[in-house]
Design a protein around this motif. Structure first.
Motif, PDB file in Angstrom:
ATOM      1  N   HIS A 163       0.845  -1.192   0.000  1.00 48.28           N
ATOM      2  CA  HIS A 163       0.000   0.000   0.000  1.00 48.28           C
ATOM      3  C   HIS A 163       0.888   1.252   0.000  1.00 48.28           C
ATOM      4  CE1 HIS A 163      -2.985   2.926   1.399  1.00 48.28           C
ATOM      5  NE2 HIS A 163      -3.935   2.040   1.188  1.00 48.28           N
ATOM      6  N   ARG A 197      -0.465  -7.872  -0.440  1.00 43.85           N
ATOM      7  CA  ARG A 197      -1.400  -6.955  -1.102  1.00 43.85           C
ATOM      8  C   ARG A 197      -2.693  -6.766  -0.306  1.00 43.85           C
ATOM      9  NH1 ARG A 197      -0.803  -4.840  -5.701  1.00 43.85           N
ATOM     10  NH2 ARG A 197      -3.051  -4.664  -6.038  1.00 43.85           N
ATOM     11  N   THR A 228      -3.887  -2.967   0.214  1.00 42.11           N
ATOM     12  CA  THR A 228      -4.246  -2.334  -1.057  1.00 42.11           C
ATOM     13  C   THR A 228      -5.579  -2.867  -1.569  1.00 42.11           C
ATOM     14  OG1 THR A 228      -1.948  -1.936  -1.676  1.00 42.11           O
ATOM     15  CG2 THR A 228      -3.557  -2.037  -3.466  1.00 42.11           C
TER      16      THR A 228
END
Length: 464
Positions: free
Chosen positions: A144, A211, A214
């Motif tokens: 992120h 991930r 994000t």
């Protein structure tokens, strides 16, 4: 058979449950890539609970067996490709129902566009520094672009957590002490200190996929009307009978179909919507638009672990956000690996707590918003019939398909090798009877009010 004999038989079956390896397989290229699950040794022969990825994204799970002397990668890759061909071809499985399948938000997230919003990640913890360090290491490795991490030390009895954060993580993690016990209170404290436009919550017993943040927060940019997002939770380890049994009957997984819940379009499959909040996600993997969560008053401090209510704080948050007209989106792309509890005693505590938390949060919602009572009562008959059906499914092991493969931990088939013990079902029902009383006790102990968190974050540095 007498109850005592049935209990003894259930214990015998429980103790006979063997360990299962955890691994992940990426089928993106011509050559499949097999990796052990977080903290697990390399895959060898025996049973394997497998997460299947394509282009790095989770698409399903299956249970496979690697023969002694065989190549685990070749065996599991062949099984994954075969089950995908036999299924829907895409490996996505079907969701657990309750909303409308929605690839719109997922497509918007995949397309080039604005970066995900600045996010505060809150981790509430209490005297579990070893687990917390593992979780924080995974959080600080997120891809992120801009986030902060806030650790809320809930009613600590030692300085172990504070010392860990200051010694190992310095300015990368903010430490906040909350002396009042209770998970909801700790989360409200994190909410009061959050600086981000979005606030994400996870537990100290998870390992977050790189991930995770994000994927969990990008939908807020794609959908301005989104108030909450939840993600996929898979087992980090399946080493003990308790861990395998829990995951065999669903665990925390909500399937591999992205789903949007919109209060303006109540799903027909959910007769008690939005009160069936357990369908939406779990507290170990959830995020809210910070302003929305503050506007609804945060979490009810008379709910959650650490209070007489025993749970229900996350469900309360989901329903409050939906009741204010905001959408909730579930995405299987946002993955955390959860370390399930390890013993039979843990399962008993968990079963009672699930039941208590369910009815405690329903009591909290109706006490806090009595105007919802008529809608709840109108939905109750169909809802009870639906719940009885789900209970029968769990006890017979027919939990439905949420992945791409055959009978496996995670409720991935109608056939379960490990029947759900009746004792755990009885404990859950007892918890449901206790829940309203537990909530009222917790509310009285909190002074008879649910309270509201401060309306803004406090500047304390440490933002990334």
């Amino acid at each position: 058979m007498s109850r005592t004999a049935r209990t003894q038989e259930e214990i015998r079956r429980f103790l006979a449950i063997g360990a299962v390896q955890v691994a992940e397989l990426d089928l993106s290229g011509e050559e499949a890539v097999l990796r052990p699950g977080p903290g697990s040794p390399p895959v060898t022969h025996g049973e394997v609970f497998l997460l299947v990825r394509r282009d790095g994204l989770p698409v399903g799970t299956l249970l496979g067996r690697v023969p002694e002397g065989a190549d685990p990668t070749k065996v599991l890759a062949a099984l994954a490709r075969q089950t995908q061909r036999q299924g829907d071809g895409g490996g996505g499985g079907r969701g657990n129902g309750g909303g409308h399948e929605d690839d719109t938000v997922e497509a918007a997230v995949r397309s080039a566009g604005p970066p995900p919003p600045f996010t505060s990640v809150v981790v509430a913890t209490r005297e579990r520094a070893g687990q917390l360090a593992r979780a924080l290491d995974s959080l600080l490795a997120q891809d992120h672009p801009r986030f902060e991490v806030v650790v809320v030390d809930n009613a600590p009895v030692t300085d172990e957590t504070r010392d860990l954060v200051h010694r190992k993580y310095g300015e990368r993690v903010r430490y906040v002490r909350e002396p009042v016990p209770g998970l909801a209170t700790a989360h409200n404290t994190g909410l009061a200190h959050a600086l981000g436009e979005v606030i994400a919550f996870t537990d100290d017993d998870v390992v977050a996929d790189v991930r995770w943040l994000t994927e969990l927060t990008a939908p807020f940019t794609a959908d301005p009307g989104l108030g909450c997002a939840t993600g996929l939770i898979l087992p980090a380890r399946l080493r003990t009978p308790a861990q395998v049994l829990l995951e065999s009957h669903g665990g925390f997984a909500k399937g591999f179909t992205p789903t949007t819940y919109d209060p303006r379009e109540p799903p027909r499959e959910e007769p008690l919507f939005p009160f069936t909040a357990g369908r939406f996600g779990s507290g170990a993997n959830m995020a809210f638009r910070t302003g929305v969560l503050r506007a609804v008053g945060g979490f009810d401090p008379a709910t959650g672990a650490g209070t007489p209510a025993r749970g229900g704080d996350d469900l309360y948050g989901f329903v409050r956000v939906l009741a204010q007209g905001h959408r909730l989106h579930y995405t299987p792309r946002a993955l955390v690996w959860h370390h399930h509890r390890e013993t039979w005693a843990d399962l008993e505590t968990q079963a009672f707590g699930y039941g208590a938390g369910l009815t405690a949060y329903l009591t909290a919602i109706l006490v806090d918003r009595p105007a919802l009572l008529p809608a709840f009562l109108a939905r109750l008959p169909r809802g009870l019939s639906h719940a009885r059906g789900l209970s029968a499914v769990r006890e017979t092991g027919d939990t439905g398909n949420t992945g791409i493969g055959p009978a496996a931990p995670g409720g991935h088939d109608a056939r379960s090798a490990h029947p759900w013990p009746r004792r755990l079902s009885r404990l859950q029902r007892r918890g449901m009877l206790y829940g309203p009383l537990g909530y009222l006790r917790a509310r009285r102990a909190a002074g008879g009010t649910t309270g509201r968190p401060p309306s803004g974050g406090r500047t304390a540095g440490g933002a990334r």
